[in-house]
Design an enzyme around this catalytic site. Structure first.
Site, PDB file in Angstrom:
ATOM      1  CG  ASP A   9     -29.962   0.413  64.203  1.00  0.00           C
ATOM      2  OD1 ASP A   9     -29.802   0.929  63.079  1.00  0.00           O
ATOM      3  OD2 ASP A   9     -29.584   0.944  65.268  1.00  0.00           O
ATOM      4  CG  ASP A 111     -30.611   3.392  60.182  1.00  0.00           C
ATOM      5  OD1 ASP A 111     -31.422   4.191  60.681  1.00  0.00           O
ATOM      6  OD2 ASP A 111     -29.511   3.152  60.689  1.00  0.00           O
ATOM      7  CD  GLU A 112     -33.209   3.307  64.630  1.00  0.00           C
ATOM      8  OE1 GLU A 112     -33.944   3.083  65.614  1.00  0.00           O
ATOM      9  OE2 GLU A 112     -32.566   4.353  64.484  1.00  0.00           O
TER      10      GLU A 112
HETATM   11 MG   LIG Z   1     -28.369   2.369  62.293  1.00  0.00          MG
END
Ligand SMILES: [Mg+2]
Length: 410
Positions: A9, A111-112
């Protein structure tokens, strides 16, 4: 070897991605070190805060807050409008690095990612991955390690930024159960309110609540969060099928470069990483792009070329990048180089048509072996002779290491 799931993350992704981009393009202000936020349109004072720096957070700026409220809390707040194209590009770059560690990677959000990998020592792998992303792309990530997706995700949330956490079954009681119930994945605002009404305040309390009671209260969602609270999840890591549009790499040089020998070494070191990531994704590129930024004011230049036959060969990409660079360079001092490949396709499509040539097949195998050694034993394992004594790293990328570690992340 045991199978592990990793959750990766990016720490305050929008803000750090913008900050890295700005630094790479001549800014001397790191958004992460000042009171700053991503969101809306400042001139119209419209929109909401999407991400904020630590300093902004301390001044009372909150994610989801209307801009005018944030500016009231923090009048000096620097606000940058969101740039979704940049986020997608950064997301692709992050994915392409994670895919050099494992074939089984699922993009969960911009974003993961989840990554599945069988290994002996997942902690060492996680630190390697975290450091590679930082060195190459200039931003930090959190990584959670466990045996299923839910626990890996909960693990990566534990303490931020720039941390690796394990959250195995025997750690649930100590690490996850004391947390407030709203921190459990899939417990949103409405669910949180309901649970609190019944005195269920922590994840541990939820785990010990009768599942039939939760089912009565919230139907299947009640059952789901009970399983999650107990660390139970059997969903598989689904390999991502979305296409990566481009793979790029850039670096700020530690000194002004005004000599073709040094320029070519920086371009080669960037090409090494671009080509490695291209091959790790089993892709070939149709377009090579090279760019530079001048040391003094006055911007930079970029140029690209479409190839007749696609390639994943380091030497070919480097040769074209150098030709393009020589076409655009005015011999003035440079502080920043970039190499990027686009129009990507899977390598399999081409294998039959262009790899009839024996030499190409050989070169490809050589590249693959070098990649394996570098991923396994580090980028310094194999070096081209031209780098020896040059003082320049043989593989280069992202923001230069002279920038301090980021501490202002959420
Ligand atoms: Mg994040």
């Amino acid at each position: 070897m045991k199978k592990y799931i990793f959750h990766i993350d990016a720490n305050s992704a929008y803000l750090s991605w913008q900050a890295v981009y700005d630094l790479q393009h001549g800014s001397n202000i790191d958004l992460r070190n000042i009171a700053s936020a991503i969101g809306g349109d400042k001139s119209k004072r419209k929109g909401i805060i999407l991400a904020k720096s630590l300093k902004a957070k301390k001044a009372g700026v909150k994610t989801g807050q209307p801009l005018f409220e944030a500016l009231r809390a923090c009048p000096k707040l620097t606000i940058v409008s969101p740039n979704y194209q940049l986020y997608m590009a950064c997301s692709d770059e992050m994915m392409s690095i994670i895919q050099t560690f494992s074939e089984k990677v699922e993009r969960f959000s911009v974003d993961e990612c989840f990554m599945e990998l069988s290994c002996k020592d997942p902690l060492t792998i996680a630190y390697q991955l975290k450091n590679t992303i930082y060195k190459t792309l200039g931003f930090t990530v959190n990584i959670g390690i466990s045996t299923n997706k839910l626990l890996a995700k909960m693990g990566s949330e534990l303490e931020k930024p720039n941390k690796v956490h394990t959250l195995f079954e025997d750690e649930i009681m100590e690490k996850m159960w004391p947390l407030p119930v709203n921190e459990l994945f899939m417990v949103g605002r409405a669910t949180n309110k309901k649970l609190r009404k019944y005195g269920i305040n922590t994840i541990g309390q939820l785990a010990k609540t009768d599942i039939e009671f939760l089912s009565l209260m919230m139907k299947s969602h009640g059952r789901l969060i009970w399983h999650y609270a107990n660390g139970l999840d059997s969903s598989p890591v689904k390999k991502d099928s979305r296409k990566i549009k481009g793979i790029g790499n850039s670096t700020t040089t530690p000194f002004d470069v005004d000599d073709i020998r040094y320029a070519s070494l920086f371009i080669l070191s960037l090409t090494e990483m671009v080509a490695l990531r291209l091959r790790a994704n089993n892709m070939m590129c149709h377009v090579v792009h090279v760019s530079y930024h001048r040391a003094s004011q006055g911007g930079g230049q970029g140029r690209q070329r479409k190839l007749i036959t696609p390639t994943d060969n380091t030497n070919t990409i480097y040769k074209i990048a150098m030709e393009l660079f020589k076409e655009i360079w005015d011999e003035g001092p440079i502080r920043h180089f970039g190499v990027r490949v686009t129009m990507l396709n899977t390598a399999e499509i081409y294998q039959k048509s262009i790899f009839d040539e024996k030499n190409l097949e050989k070169k490809r195998r050589l590249n693959k072996h070098i990649d394996l050694l570098r991923v396994k034993y580090g980028s310094q394992t194999i070096k081209r002779a031209s780098f020896i004594e040059s003082g320049i790293k043989n593989i280069n990328g992202g923001i230069h290491e002279e920038y301090p570690m980021m501490t202002s992340l959420l």
